[in-house]
Design an enzyme around this catalytic site. Structure first.
Site, PDB file in Angstrom:
ATOM      1  N   SER A   1       0.846  -1.194   0.000  1.00 25.65           N
ATOM      2  CA  SER A   1       0.000   0.000   0.000  1.00 25.65           C
ATOM      3  C   SER A   1       0.882   1.245   0.000  1.00 25.65           C
ATOM      4  CB  SER A   1      -0.882   0.008   1.255  1.00 25.65           C
ATOM      5  OG  SER A   1      -1.508   1.261   1.444  1.00 25.65           O
TER       6      SER A   1
ATOM      7  N   TYR B   1      -1.992  -1.979  10.193  1.00 27.15           N
ATOM      8  CA  TYR B   1      -2.096  -2.096   8.746  1.00 27.15           C
ATOM      9  C   TYR B   1      -0.861  -1.495   8.081  1.00 27.15           C
ATOM     10  CZ  TYR B   1      -3.721  -1.444   3.963  1.00 27.15           C
ATOM     11  OH  TYR B   1      -3.823  -1.463   2.591  1.00 27.15           O
TER      12      TYR B   1
END
Length: 251
Positions: free
Chosen positions: A137, A150
């Site tokens: 990401s 995350y």
């Protein structure tokens, strides 16, 4: 060259886009997702292209499911393309979070990625070729308040990919860490991220899954491409700015 691909999180979003765009290169695929019905729909579309498909419906945070996928690699390989795409996020203060959910995220993004990568590498080395894409990401490069696990687990994927590329690149095995920014998928509609409102992000920062995957595959096909692939010029500029800012806080 006819490939055998293993794709996790293949029932929707970026995973489905990988499956559809890789299908013309493949003789067969192993597709993995929690959603059996959606996974079957994707499999039917790909079989209509003349590509063999094996489906495994299960939660890759569970060791038995991971073991089932590893066994599929042994029985249905040799896998020459691995897409480690399965992932999820939560939103909220870490100190107030459900620790099992946070540990499950680490299991999926880190342990499962390691297990599947380790499973395919011996076969890729025997073939003398292969491609591994770990989907991280853009958040890997930023401190992610309210999504700290995350962000940290995706940063692990970046570091692992960069190191692995140095180990196996000379054997004809390409390693890529794909770091997309905001992407139109079902990712942001899940209950765990219900506090996030897509309208809070400018339209220009959003990408489509197909475009993200096209950028990934284009980079895969270019010899000597950098390990970390960040689709979108503004996303790339933001990542570079974040890294410059990180260097200023080192002591």
């Amino acid at each position: 060259m006819s490939e055998i691909a293993l794709i996790t999180g293949a029932s929707a979003g970026i995973g489905k886009a990988f499956a559809m765009q890789l299908a013309p290169r493949c003789q067969s695929m192993i597709l993995v997702s929690r959603d059996a019905d959606k996974l079957d729909g994707v499999a039917q579309e790909i079989r209509a292209m003349g590509v063999g498909v094996s489906c495994i419906a299960g939660d890759l945070t569970q060791p038995l499911v991971v073991a089932e996928v590893v066994e599929a690699v042994r029985q249905r390989g040799p896998v020459s393309i691995l897409i480690n795409n399965a992932g999820f996020a939560t939103h909220g203060m870490f100190a107030e979070s459900d620790i099992d959910s946070q540990l499950g995220m680490v299991d999926l993004h880190c342990k499962t990625m390691l297990s599947l990568t380790r499973a395919v590498l011996p076969y890729m080395r025997q073939l003398g070729r292969g491609h591994i894409v770990n989907v991280a990401s853009l958040g890997s490069f930023f401190p992610m308040k309210y999504a700290v696990v995350y962000g940290a687990s995706k940063s692990f994927m970046v570091a692992f990919s960069m190191g692995l590329a140095q180990e196996v690149g000379h054997e004809g095995i390409g390693v890529q860490c794909l770091c997309p920014g905001y992407t139109h998928t079902e990712f942001h509609t899940r209950p765990a991220v219900s506090h996030f409102h897509k309208s809070s992000v400018p339209d220009r920062l959003w990408s489509d899954s197909d475009d993200v995957v096209s950028a990934s595959l284009a980079a895969m096909d270019r010899p000597g491409t950098a390990v970390v692939v960040i689709p979108g010029e503004e996303n790339l500029a933001n990542a570079r700015s974040a890294l410059e800012g990180f260097s200023r806080v080192l002591s």
